[in-house]
Design a protein around this motif. Structure first.
Motif, PDB file in Angstrom:
ATOM      1  N   PHE A 252       0.882  -1.178   0.000  1.00 12.73           N
ATOM      2  CA  PHE A 252       0.000   0.000   0.000  1.00 12.73           C
ATOM      3  C   PHE A 252       0.911   1.217   0.000  1.00 12.73           C
ATOM      4  CE2 PHE A 252      -3.896  -2.258   1.367  1.00 12.73           C
ATOM      5  CZ  PHE A 252      -3.346  -3.432   1.862  1.00 12.73           C
ATOM      6  N   GLU A 253       0.758   2.112  -0.968  1.00 11.65           N
ATOM      7  CA  GLU A 253       1.630   3.290  -0.953  1.00 11.65           C
ATOM      8  C   GLU A 253       0.946   4.556  -1.449  1.00 11.65           C
ATOM      9  OE1 GLU A 253       5.226   2.173  -2.958  1.00 11.65           O
ATOM     10  OE2 GLU A 253       4.154   1.026  -4.477  1.00 11.65           O
ATOM     11  N   ALA A 254      -0.364   4.635  -1.257  1.00 12.41           N
ATOM     12  CA  ALA A 254      -1.062   5.906  -1.517  1.00 12.41           C
ATOM     13  C   ALA A 254      -2.194   6.007  -0.505  1.00 12.41           C
ATOM     14  CB  ALA A 254      -1.613   5.945  -2.934  1.00 12.41           C
ATOM     15  N   PRO A 255      -2.484   7.209  -0.005  1.00  8.54           N
ATOM     16  CA  PRO A 255      -3.555   7.349   0.979  1.00  8.54           C
ATOM     17  C   PRO A 255      -4.852   6.743   0.445  1.00  8.54           C
ATOM     18  CG  PRO A 255      -2.392   9.427   0.675  1.00  8.54           C
ATOM     19  CD  PRO A 255      -1.865   8.490  -0.370  1.00  8.54           C
ATOM     20  N   GLY A 256      -5.495   5.911   1.243  1.00  4.51           N
ATOM     21  CA  GLY A 256      -6.778   5.322   0.832  1.00  4.51           C
ATOM     22  C   GLY A 256      -6.650   4.103  -0.071  1.00  4.51           C
ATOM     23  N   ALA A 257      -5.417   3.683  -0.410  1.00  4.44           N
ATOM     24  CA  ALA A 257      -5.248   2.478  -1.254  1.00  4.44           C
ATOM     25  C   ALA A 257      -5.851   1.276  -0.517  1.00  4.44           C
ATOM     26  CB  ALA A 257      -3.777   2.254  -1.532  1.00  4.44           C
TER      27      ALA A 257
ATOM     28  N   GLY B  81       6.126   3.818   8.855  1.00 11.08           N
ATOM     29  CA  GLY B  81       5.115   3.820   9.917  1.00 11.08           C
ATOM     30  C   GLY B  81       3.778   4.121   9.248  1.00 11.08           C
ATOM     31  N   GLY B  82       2.725   3.499   9.722  1.00 11.11           N
ATOM     32  CA  GLY B  82       1.435   3.745   9.070  1.00 11.11           C
ATOM     33  C   GLY B  82       0.306   2.998   9.764  1.00 11.11           C
ATOM     34  N   THR B  83      -0.881   3.189   9.246  1.00 12.39           N
ATOM     35  CA  THR B  83      -2.060   2.553   9.843  1.00 12.39           C
ATOM     36  C   THR B  83      -2.873   1.862   8.761  1.00 12.39           C
ATOM     37  OG1 THR B  83      -2.175   4.254  11.534  1.00 12.39           O
ATOM     38  CG2 THR B  83      -4.175   2.965  11.177  1.00 12.39           C
ATOM     39  N   ILE B  84      -3.190   0.610   9.005  1.00 14.37           N
ATOM     40  CA  ILE B  84      -4.071  -0.139   8.112  1.00 14.37           C
ATOM     41  C   ILE B  84      -5.410  -0.331   8.816  1.00 14.37           C
ATOM     42  CG2 ILE B  84      -4.515  -2.412   7.068  1.00 14.37           C
ATOM     43  CD1 ILE B  84      -2.496  -0.955   5.431  1.00 14.37           C
TER      44      ILE B  84
ATOM     45  N   VAL C  50      -7.451  -1.030   4.184  1.00 14.58           N
ATOM     46  CA  VAL C  50      -7.302   0.310   3.605  1.00 14.58           C
ATOM     47  C   VAL C  50      -6.130   1.010   4.297  1.00 14.58           C
ATOM     48  CG1 VAL C  50      -8.488   2.496   3.122  1.00 14.58           C
ATOM     49  CG2 VAL C  50      -9.822   0.383   3.402  1.00 14.58           C
ATOM     50  N   LEU C  51      -5.284   1.667   3.514  1.00 12.48           N
ATOM     51  CA  LEU C  51      -4.197   2.456   4.121  1.00 12.48           C
ATOM     52  C   LEU C  51      -4.774   3.797   4.559  1.00 12.48           C
ATOM     53  CD1 LEU C  51      -1.135   2.755   4.750  1.00 12.48           C
ATOM     54  CD2 LEU C  51      -0.898   3.801   2.488  1.00 12.48           C
ATOM     55  N   LYS C  52      -4.746   4.037   5.885  1.00 12.13           N
ATOM     56  CA  LYS C  52      -5.276   5.298   6.408  1.00 12.13           C
ATOM     57  C   LYS C  52      -4.145   6.328   6.374  1.00 12.13           C
ATOM     58  CE  LYS C  52      -7.255   7.293  10.585  1.00 12.13           C
ATOM     59  NZ  LYS C  52      -7.447   7.075  12.014  1.00 12.13           N
TER      60      LYS C  52
END
Ligand code: FUB
Length: 444
Positions: free
Chosen positions: A352-357, A383-386, A429-431
Protein backbone atom coordinates in the motif's frame (compact mmCIF):
# COMPACT_ATOMS: atom_id res chain seq x y z
CA UNK A 1 -8.57 -27.96 12.95
CA UNK A 2 -5.53 -28.67 15.10
CA UNK A 3 -6.84 -32.18 15.84
CA UNK A 4 -7.62 -32.78 12.16
CA UNK A 5 -4.08 -31.71 11.28
CA UNK A 6 -2.56 -34.06 13.87
CA UNK A 7 -4.68 -36.95 12.61
CA UNK A 8 -3.47 -36.40 9.05
CA UNK A 9 0.10 -36.27 10.30
CA UNK A 10 -0.44 -39.56 12.13
CA UNK A 11 -1.71 -41.05 8.85
CA UNK A 12 1.56 -40.10 7.22
CA UNK A 13 0.11 -37.27 5.15
CA UNK A 14 2.66 -34.55 5.17
CA UNK A 15 1.53 -31.30 3.67
CA UNK A 16 -1.61 -29.30 4.21
CA UNK A 17 -2.00 -26.20 2.12
CA UNK A 18 -4.46 -23.35 2.59
CA UNK A 19 -5.09 -22.01 -0.81
CA UNK A 20 -6.64 -19.45 -3.03
CA UNK A 21 -5.14 -19.11 -6.53
CA UNK A 22 -2.80 -20.70 -7.26
CA UNK A 23 -3.94 -23.73 -5.26
CA UNK A 24 -0.55 -25.24 -4.51
CA UNK A 25 2.46 -23.28 -3.25
CA UNK A 26 4.76 -26.18 -2.41
CA UNK A 27 5.65 -27.17 -5.98
CA UNK A 28 4.82 -26.37 -9.60
CA UNK A 29 1.63 -28.04 -10.81
CA UNK A 30 -0.08 -28.02 -14.23
CA UNK A 31 -2.80 -29.73 -16.28
CA UNK A 32 -5.18 -30.30 -13.33
CA UNK A 33 -7.53 -33.27 -13.77
CA UNK A 34 -9.99 -32.96 -10.91
CA UNK A 35 -12.27 -35.83 -9.90
CA UNK A 36 -14.92 -36.15 -7.20
CA UNK A 37 -14.44 -39.46 -5.37
CA UNK A 38 -16.77 -39.79 -2.38
CA UNK A 39 -17.00 -36.53 -0.50
CA UNK A 40 -13.60 -35.20 -1.57
CA UNK A 41 -12.15 -33.63 -4.67
CA UNK A 42 -8.91 -35.20 -5.91
CA UNK A 43 -6.65 -33.35 -8.31
CA UNK A 44 -4.16 -35.21 -10.47
CA UNK A 45 -1.89 -32.56 -12.02
CA UNK A 46 1.33 -32.71 -13.96
CA UNK A 47 4.35 -31.88 -11.81
CA UNK A 48 6.62 -29.38 -13.55
CA UNK A 49 10.22 -29.25 -12.35
CA UNK A 50 13.21 -27.32 -13.64
CA UNK A 51 15.57 -29.22 -15.93
CA UNK A 52 19.13 -29.45 -14.66
CA UNK A 53 22.21 -30.59 -16.62
CA UNK A 54 21.62 -34.24 -17.59
CA UNK A 55 18.03 -34.18 -16.29
CA UNK A 56 15.48 -33.06 -18.83
CA UNK A 57 15.70 -30.54 -21.61
CA UNK A 58 16.45 -26.96 -20.59
CA UNK A 59 13.78 -24.48 -21.66
CA UNK A 60 11.16 -27.20 -22.15
CA UNK A 61 8.59 -29.12 -20.10
CA UNK A 62 10.31 -31.32 -17.54
CA UNK A 63 8.27 -33.77 -15.47
CA UNK A 64 9.38 -36.96 -13.74
CA UNK A 65 6.46 -37.91 -11.48
CA UNK A 66 2.94 -37.20 -10.29
CA UNK A 67 1.49 -36.17 -6.93
CA UNK A 68 -2.19 -36.27 -6.01
CA UNK A 69 -3.87 -33.56 -3.92
CA UNK A 70 -7.27 -33.68 -2.26
CA UNK A 71 -9.67 -31.38 -0.46
CA UNK A 72 -13.07 -31.58 1.22
CA UNK A 73 -13.75 -27.84 0.95
CA UNK A 74 -11.62 -26.65 -2.00
CA UNK A 75 -9.68 -24.29 0.26
CA UNK A 76 -7.53 -26.69 2.28
CA UNK A 77 -5.51 -29.07 0.09
CA UNK A 78 -3.61 -32.13 1.20
CA UNK A 79 -0.61 -33.32 -0.78
CA UNK A 80 -0.73 -37.12 -0.62
CA UNK A 81 2.74 -37.37 -2.09
CA UNK A 82 4.16 -38.98 -5.18
CA UNK A 83 2.00 -41.66 -6.82
CA UNK A 84 3.83 -42.61 -10.04
CA UNK A 85 7.40 -41.88 -11.10
CA UNK A 86 8.96 -42.31 -14.56
CA UNK A 87 11.73 -44.81 -13.73
CA UNK A 88 9.34 -47.21 -12.00
CA UNK A 89 7.07 -47.53 -15.03
CA UNK A 90 8.30 -50.54 -17.04
CA UNK A 91 7.42 -49.12 -20.48
CA UNK A 92 8.61 -45.51 -19.95
CA UNK A 93 12.00 -44.49 -21.35
CA UNK A 94 14.17 -43.88 -18.25
CA UNK A 95 14.91 -40.26 -17.48
CA UNK A 96 12.76 -38.99 -20.33
CA UNK A 97 11.10 -36.43 -18.03
CA UNK A 98 7.94 -36.48 -20.07
CA UNK A 99 5.21 -37.46 -17.60
CA UNK A 100 2.67 -35.06 -19.12
CA UNK A 101 -0.99 -34.37 -18.34
CA UNK A 102 -2.78 -37.33 -16.63
CA UNK A 103 -6.33 -38.26 -15.63
CA UNK A 104 -7.95 -40.77 -13.26
CA UNK A 105 -11.20 -42.73 -13.17
CA UNK A 106 -12.95 -44.96 -10.65
CA UNK A 107 -14.35 -48.22 -11.94
CA UNK A 108 -15.39 -51.49 -10.28
CA UNK A 109 -13.69 -50.69 -6.98
CA UNK A 110 -10.37 -49.58 -8.49
CA UNK A 111 -8.78 -46.27 -9.47
CA UNK A 112 -7.26 -46.13 -12.94
CA UNK A 113 -4.60 -43.47 -13.47
CA UNK A 114 -3.94 -42.66 -17.16
CA UNK A 115 -0.73 -40.87 -18.10
CA UNK A 116 1.29 -40.16 -21.24
CA UNK A 117 5.04 -40.50 -21.58
CA UNK A 118 7.83 -41.45 -23.97
CA UNK A 119 8.03 -45.23 -24.49
CA UNK A 120 11.44 -46.90 -24.20
CA UNK A 121 10.53 -49.26 -27.09
CA UNK A 122 11.34 -47.27 -30.23
CA UNK A 123 9.28 -49.69 -32.36
CA UNK A 124 6.21 -48.07 -30.81
CA UNK A 125 6.89 -45.08 -33.02
CA UNK A 126 7.92 -41.53 -32.23
CA UNK A 127 6.16 -39.44 -29.64
CA UNK A 128 4.03 -40.39 -26.70
CA UNK A 129 2.13 -43.48 -25.59
CA UNK A 130 -0.49 -43.60 -22.84
CA UNK A 131 -0.33 -46.04 -19.94
CA UNK A 132 -2.38 -46.94 -16.90
CA UNK A 133 -1.57 -47.49 -13.22
CA UNK A 134 -4.14 -49.07 -10.90
CA UNK A 135 -4.83 -48.54 -7.20
CA UNK A 136 -7.37 -49.50 -4.55
CA UNK A 137 -7.50 -45.94 -3.25
CA UNK A 138 -7.51 -42.57 -5.06
CA UNK A 139 -4.21 -41.75 -3.38
CA UNK A 140 -2.54 -45.01 -4.37
CA UNK A 141 -0.30 -46.88 -4.14
CA UNK A 142 -0.68 -47.10 -7.94
CA UNK A 143 0.78 -50.08 -9.77
CA UNK A 144 1.74 -49.30 -13.37
CA UNK A 145 0.90 -51.73 -16.16
CA UNK A 146 3.92 -53.16 -17.95
CA UNK A 147 2.86 -51.87 -21.38
CA UNK A 148 0.99 -48.78 -22.57
CA UNK A 149 -2.50 -49.01 -24.12
CA UNK A 150 -2.29 -50.63 -27.55
CA UNK A 151 -3.33 -48.42 -30.47
CA UNK A 152 -3.06 -45.09 -28.63
CA UNK A 153 -0.40 -42.57 -29.66
CA UNK A 154 -0.61 -39.12 -28.18
CA UNK A 155 -0.85 -37.02 -25.04
CA UNK A 156 -3.40 -35.65 -22.58
CA UNK A 157 -5.56 -38.70 -21.81
CA UNK A 158 -9.05 -37.99 -20.50
CA UNK A 159 -11.56 -40.61 -19.39
CA UNK A 160 -15.32 -40.33 -19.26
CA UNK A 161 -17.85 -42.91 -18.07
CA UNK A 162 -21.31 -42.46 -19.54
CA UNK A 163 -24.57 -43.14 -17.69
CA UNK A 164 -24.79 -46.60 -19.31
CA UNK A 165 -21.40 -47.52 -17.82
CA UNK A 166 -19.47 -47.32 -21.11
CA UNK A 167 -16.06 -45.71 -20.59
CA UNK A 168 -14.39 -43.59 -23.26
CA UNK A 169 -10.80 -42.47 -23.67
CA UNK A 170 -9.96 -39.14 -25.30
CA UNK A 171 -6.49 -37.90 -26.18
CA UNK A 172 -4.74 -35.49 -28.51
CA UNK A 173 -2.14 -35.74 -31.20
CA UNK A 174 -2.74 -32.73 -33.44
CA UNK A 175 -6.37 -33.82 -33.67
CA UNK A 176 -8.53 -34.92 -30.79
CA UNK A 177 -9.15 -38.68 -30.76
CA UNK A 178 -11.67 -40.82 -28.92
CA UNK A 179 -12.36 -44.52 -28.50
CA UNK A 180 -14.44 -46.77 -26.28
CA UNK A 181 -12.58 -48.52 -23.47
CA UNK A 182 -13.10 -52.13 -22.54
CA UNK A 183 -14.53 -52.92 -19.09
CA UNK A 184 -10.97 -53.61 -17.86
CA UNK A 185 -10.02 -49.95 -18.55
CA UNK A 186 -6.80 -51.15 -20.14
CA UNK A 187 -7.70 -51.80 -23.78
CA UNK A 188 -9.59 -50.00 -26.51
CA UNK A 189 -12.97 -51.46 -27.39
CA UNK A 190 -13.28 -49.53 -30.65
CA UNK A 191 -11.03 -48.05 -33.31
CA UNK A 192 -9.85 -44.51 -32.45
CA UNK A 193 -11.86 -41.82 -34.25
CA UNK A 194 -10.82 -38.27 -34.98
CA UNK A 195 -13.46 -35.95 -33.52
CA UNK A 196 -14.73 -33.80 -36.36
CA UNK A 197 -15.98 -30.20 -36.68
CA UNK A 198 -13.29 -28.79 -34.39
CA UNK A 199 -11.00 -25.89 -35.36
CA UNK A 200 -8.58 -26.90 -38.10
CA UNK A 201 -6.07 -24.06 -37.62
CA UNK A 202 -4.00 -23.68 -34.42
CA UNK A 203 -2.99 -26.37 -31.93
CA UNK A 204 -5.71 -28.16 -30.00
CA UNK A 205 -4.91 -30.54 -27.13
CA UNK A 206 -6.01 -31.43 -23.60
CA UNK A 207 -9.52 -32.82 -24.32
CA UNK A 208 -11.87 -33.02 -21.37
CA UNK A 209 -15.38 -34.39 -21.79
CA UNK A 210 -18.25 -34.04 -19.32
CA UNK A 211 -22.01 -34.49 -19.45
CA UNK A 212 -24.74 -32.20 -18.11
CA UNK A 213 -28.49 -32.56 -18.66
CA UNK A 214 -27.97 -34.99 -21.54
CA UNK A 215 -25.52 -32.70 -23.37
CA UNK A 216 -21.92 -33.81 -23.87
CA UNK A 217 -19.38 -31.01 -23.61
CA UNK A 218 -16.10 -31.63 -25.41
CA UNK A 219 -13.77 -28.97 -24.02
CA UNK A 220 -10.15 -28.34 -25.01
CA UNK A 221 -7.36 -25.72 -25.12
CA UNK A 222 -6.91 -24.24 -28.60
CA UNK A 223 -4.59 -21.61 -30.04
CA UNK A 224 -6.96 -19.30 -31.91
CA UNK A 225 -4.55 -16.35 -31.75
CA UNK A 226 -1.20 -16.43 -29.92
CA UNK A 227 -1.59 -18.70 -26.91
CA UNK A 228 -4.06 -21.31 -25.71
CA UNK A 229 -7.56 -20.48 -24.61
CA UNK A 230 -10.21 -22.92 -23.41
CA UNK A 231 -12.98 -23.67 -25.90
CA UNK A 232 -15.90 -26.06 -26.05
CA UNK A 233 -18.25 -27.86 -28.37
CA UNK A 234 -21.50 -29.64 -27.57
CA UNK A 235 -22.91 -32.93 -28.84
CA UNK A 236 -25.61 -35.48 -28.05
CA UNK A 237 -23.25 -38.42 -27.84
CA UNK A 238 -19.82 -38.98 -26.21
CA UNK A 239 -18.32 -39.56 -29.66
CA UNK A 240 -20.07 -36.60 -31.27
CA UNK A 241 -20.76 -35.12 -33.69
CA UNK A 242 -19.89 -31.97 -31.75
CA UNK A 243 -20.73 -28.41 -32.68
CA UNK A 244 -18.27 -25.66 -31.77
CA UNK A 245 -20.07 -23.50 -29.21
CA UNK A 246 -17.76 -21.00 -27.55
CA UNK A 247 -14.89 -19.97 -25.32
CA UNK A 248 -14.74 -21.00 -21.65
CA UNK A 249 -11.65 -18.97 -20.76
CA UNK A 250 -9.73 -16.37 -22.74
CA UNK A 251 -5.97 -16.45 -23.26
CA UNK A 252 -4.12 -15.79 -20.00
CA UNK A 253 -3.11 -12.14 -19.62
CA UNK A 254 0.22 -13.38 -18.20
CA UNK A 255 1.17 -14.78 -21.62
CA UNK A 256 1.40 -18.37 -20.27
CA UNK A 257 1.35 -20.27 -23.57
CA UNK A 258 -0.51 -23.35 -22.36
CA UNK A 259 -3.71 -23.77 -20.47
CA UNK A 260 -5.23 -27.13 -19.53
CA UNK A 261 -8.32 -27.75 -17.51
CA UNK A 262 -11.01 -29.99 -16.07
CA UNK A 263 -14.62 -29.37 -15.07
CA UNK A 264 -16.38 -30.91 -12.08
CA UNK A 265 -19.63 -30.54 -10.20
CA UNK A 266 -19.10 -30.63 -6.43
CA UNK A 267 -21.82 -29.97 -3.84
CA UNK A 268 -24.15 -28.45 -6.47
CA UNK A 269 -21.59 -26.02 -7.86
CA UNK A 270 -19.63 -26.39 -11.11
CA UNK A 271 -15.91 -25.60 -11.09
CA UNK A 272 -13.18 -25.07 -13.65
CA UNK A 273 -9.65 -26.15 -12.78
CA UNK A 274 -6.97 -24.65 -15.05
CA UNK A 275 -3.40 -23.41 -14.86
CA UNK A 276 -1.32 -20.27 -15.25
CA UNK A 277 2.29 -19.37 -14.49
CA UNK A 278 1.83 -17.52 -11.16
CA UNK A 279 4.98 -18.83 -9.47
CA UNK A 280 7.15 -18.52 -12.56
CA UNK A 281 6.20 -15.39 -14.50
CA UNK A 282 9.33 -15.55 -16.67
CA UNK A 283 9.21 -19.24 -17.64
CA UNK A 284 5.81 -20.61 -18.59
CA UNK A 285 6.82 -24.29 -18.45
CA UNK A 286 6.70 -24.06 -14.64
CA UNK A 287 3.01 -23.73 -14.02
CA UNK A 288 0.54 -23.54 -11.16
CA UNK A 289 -2.99 -24.89 -10.97
CA UNK A 290 -5.96 -22.68 -10.23
CA UNK A 291 -9.67 -23.00 -9.59
CA UNK A 292 -12.68 -20.76 -10.26
CA UNK A 293 -16.43 -21.30 -10.31
CA UNK A 294 -18.19 -22.07 -13.59
CA UNK A 295 -21.78 -21.20 -14.46
CA UNK A 296 -24.16 -22.23 -17.23
CA UNK A 297 -26.76 -20.18 -19.07
CA UNK A 298 -30.30 -21.56 -19.20
CA UNK A 299 -29.71 -22.83 -22.76
CA UNK A 300 -26.79 -24.96 -21.55
CA UNK A 301 -24.04 -22.71 -22.90
CA UNK A 302 -21.14 -21.91 -20.58
CA UNK A 303 -20.56 -18.41 -19.21
CA UNK A 304 -16.98 -17.35 -19.78
CA UNK A 305 -14.86 -17.89 -16.66
CA UNK A 306 -12.67 -14.94 -15.71
CA UNK A 307 -9.45 -15.87 -13.91
CA UNK A 308 -9.34 -14.62 -10.31
CA UNK A 309 -6.72 -14.63 -7.57
CA UNK A 310 -9.35 -15.13 -4.89
CA UNK A 311 -10.51 -18.43 -6.33
CA UNK A 312 -13.32 -20.20 -4.51
CA UNK A 313 -14.54 -21.13 -1.04
CA UNK A 314 -14.77 -19.51 2.33
CA UNK A 315 -11.54 -18.59 4.10
CA UNK A 316 -11.59 -19.34 7.84
CA UNK A 317 -11.12 -16.03 9.74
CA UNK A 318 -8.74 -17.75 12.15
CA UNK A 319 -6.36 -18.83 9.35
CA UNK A 320 -3.96 -16.54 7.48
CA UNK A 321 -6.05 -14.47 5.07
CA UNK A 322 -3.81 -13.75 2.11
CA UNK A 323 -4.99 -10.30 1.06
CA UNK A 324 -2.72 -10.44 -1.98
CA UNK A 325 -5.18 -13.03 -3.41
CA UNK A 326 -7.73 -10.23 -3.47
CA UNK A 327 -11.23 -10.04 -4.93
CA UNK A 328 -10.83 -6.39 -5.86
CA UNK A 329 -8.08 -3.74 -5.67
CA UNK A 330 -8.01 0.06 -5.80
CA UNK A 331 -6.93 1.70 -9.05
CA UNK A 332 -4.04 3.48 -7.42
CA UNK A 333 -1.48 2.78 -4.72
CA UNK A 334 -2.08 -0.93 -4.06
CA UNK A 335 0.04 -3.62 -5.74
CA UNK A 336 1.07 -7.23 -5.19
CA UNK A 337 4.65 -8.52 -5.27
CA UNK A 338 6.53 -11.69 -4.32
CA UNK A 339 7.61 -11.77 -0.67
CA UNK A 340 11.00 -13.06 -1.75
CA UNK A 341 11.97 -13.01 -5.42
CA UNK A 342 14.71 -15.58 -4.64
CA UNK A 343 12.07 -18.01 -3.33
CA UNK A 344 8.73 -17.38 -4.99
CA UNK A 345 7.15 -20.38 -3.23
CA UNK A 346 6.92 -18.12 -0.14
CA UNK A 347 4.03 -16.37 -1.87
CA UNK A 348 3.07 -12.73 -2.15
CA UNK A 349 2.53 -9.53 -0.16
CA UNK A 350 0.28 -6.53 -0.72
CA UNK A 351 1.97 -3.14 -0.90
CA UNK A 352 0.00 0.00 0.00
CA UNK A 353 1.63 3.29 -0.95
CA UNK A 354 -1.06 5.91 -1.52
CA UNK A 355 -3.56 7.35 0.98
CA UNK A 356 -6.78 5.32 0.83
CA UNK A 357 -5.25 2.48 -1.25
CA UNK A 358 -7.16 -0.75 -0.58
CA UNK A 359 -7.63 -4.42 -1.33
CA UNK A 360 -10.88 -6.28 -0.83
CA UNK A 361 -10.96 -9.96 0.10
CA UNK A 362 -14.34 -11.65 -0.08
CA UNK A 363 -15.91 -14.56 1.80
CA UNK A 364 -14.15 -14.77 5.14
CA UNK A 365 -15.95 -17.16 7.49
CA UNK A 366 -16.32 -15.99 11.10
CA UNK A 367 -18.91 -18.58 12.10
CA UNK A 368 -20.47 -17.85 15.46
CA UNK A 369 -17.20 -17.25 17.29
CA UNK A 370 -16.63 -13.84 18.91
CA UNK A 371 -13.28 -12.62 17.63
CA UNK A 372 -11.53 -10.01 19.79
CA UNK A 373 -8.45 -9.12 17.78
CA UNK A 374 -6.87 -9.14 14.37
CA UNK A 375 -3.20 -9.79 13.68
CA UNK A 376 -1.38 -8.53 10.62
CA UNK A 377 1.99 -9.85 9.54
CA UNK A 378 3.25 -6.58 8.16
CA UNK A 379 5.96 -3.98 7.99
CA UNK A 380 6.07 -0.28 7.23
CA UNK A 381 9.15 1.65 6.13
CA UNK A 382 7.42 4.90 7.11
CA UNK A 383 5.11 3.82 9.92
CA UNK A 384 1.44 3.74 9.07
CA UNK A 385 -2.06 2.55 9.84
CA UNK A 386 -4.07 -0.14 8.11
CA UNK A 387 -7.80 -0.17 8.66
CA UNK A 388 -9.74 -3.39 8.31
CA UNK A 389 -13.24 -2.56 7.14
CA UNK A 390 -16.34 -4.68 6.74
CA UNK A 391 -17.86 -5.03 3.22
CA UNK A 392 -15.71 -2.62 1.19
CA UNK A 393 -13.41 0.42 1.32
CA UNK A 394 -16.25 2.58 2.67
CA UNK A 395 -17.68 0.00 5.05
CA UNK A 396 -17.62 0.12 8.88
CA UNK A 397 -14.14 0.10 10.42
CA UNK A 398 -13.53 -3.16 12.28
CA UNK A 399 -9.96 -2.49 13.38
CA UNK A 400 -7.07 -0.07 13.04
CA UNK A 401 -3.68 -1.76 12.98
CA UNK A 402 -0.78 0.57 13.80
CA UNK A 403 2.46 -0.41 12.11
CA UNK A 404 5.64 0.98 13.68
CA UNK A 405 8.32 2.33 11.39
CA UNK A 406 10.85 -0.37 10.52
CA UNK A 407 12.19 -2.83 7.95
CA UNK A 408 11.42 -6.00 9.93
CA UNK A 409 8.29 -8.11 9.44
CA UNK A 410 6.25 -8.25 12.66
CA UNK A 411 2.89 -9.54 13.76
CA UNK A 412 0.92 -6.50 14.90
CA UNK A 413 -2.28 -6.92 16.88
CA UNK A 414 -5.35 -4.67 17.16
CA UNK A 415 -8.75 -4.92 18.85
CA UNK A 416 -11.70 -5.80 16.61
CA UNK A 417 -15.17 -4.26 16.76
CA UNK A 418 -18.12 -6.60 17.22
CA UNK A 419 -18.99 -8.37 14.00
CA UNK A 420 -22.15 -10.29 13.11
CA UNK A 421 -21.79 -14.05 12.75
CA UNK A 422 -21.30 -15.62 9.34
CA UNK A 423 -19.35 -14.73 6.23
CA UNK A 424 -18.00 -11.24 5.55
CA UNK A 425 -16.19 -9.45 2.77
CA UNK A 426 -13.24 -7.52 4.19
CA UNK A 427 -11.27 -4.57 2.95
CA UNK A 428 -7.80 -3.44 4.08
CA UNK A 429 -7.30 0.31 3.61
CA UNK A 430 -4.20 2.46 4.12
CA UNK A 431 -5.28 5.30 6.41
CA UNK A 432 -3.39 8.53 5.79
CA UNK A 433 -0.13 8.25 3.89
CA UNK A 434 3.10 6.31 4.04
CA UNK A 435 3.90 2.80 2.86
CA UNK A 436 2.79 -0.49 4.33
CA UNK A 437 3.28 -4.10 3.31
CA UNK A 438 1.04 -6.93 4.48
CA UNK A 439 1.77 -10.63 4.18
CA UNK A 440 -1.49 -11.79 5.78
CA UNK A 441 -4.07 -10.98 8.43
CA UNK A 442 -5.83 -13.36 10.81
CA UNK A 443 -8.48 -13.08 13.55
CA UNK A 444 -8.28 -14.34 17.13
O1 FUB B 1 2.06 -30.29 -19.54
C1 FUB B 1 2.59 -30.62 -20.81
C2 FUB B 1 1.61 -30.24 -21.86
O2 FUB B 1 1.36 -28.85 -21.83
C3 FUB B 1 0.27 -30.85 -21.70
O3 FUB B 1 0.24 -32.18 -22.03
C4 FUB B 1 -0.51 -29.95 -22.57
O4 FUB B 1 -1.89 -30.08 -22.44
C5 FUB B 1 0.00 -28.61 -22.12
O5 FUB B 1 -0.62 -28.14 -20.96
Amino acid sequence: MQRHFLLLLALGITTILFAQNPLILSQYTADPSARVFGDRVYVYPSHDILATPGHGRAGWFCMEDYHVFSSANLTEWTDHGMIVTQNKVPWVKPDSYSMWAPDCMYRNGKYYFYFPSTPKDSTMGRGFAIGVAIADKPTGPFVPQSLPIKGVHGIDPNVFIDKDGQAYLYWSQGNIYAAKLKENGLELASEPTVLANLPTQGLKEGPYLFERNGLYYLTFPHVENKTERLEYSIGNNPLGPFKMTGVIMDESASGCWTNHHSVIRFKDQWYLFYHNDDLSPNFDKSRSIRLDSLFFNTDGTIRKVVQTLRGVGITNAAKPIQLDRYSNISDKGATVAFLDTADRFKGWKTIFEAPGAWVQYNSVGFGKKAYRSVIAKARSATGGTIQIRDKDANGPVLAEIKLPKGEEWNEQKAAVAKLSAGTHNLCAVLKGGGRAEIDWISFQ
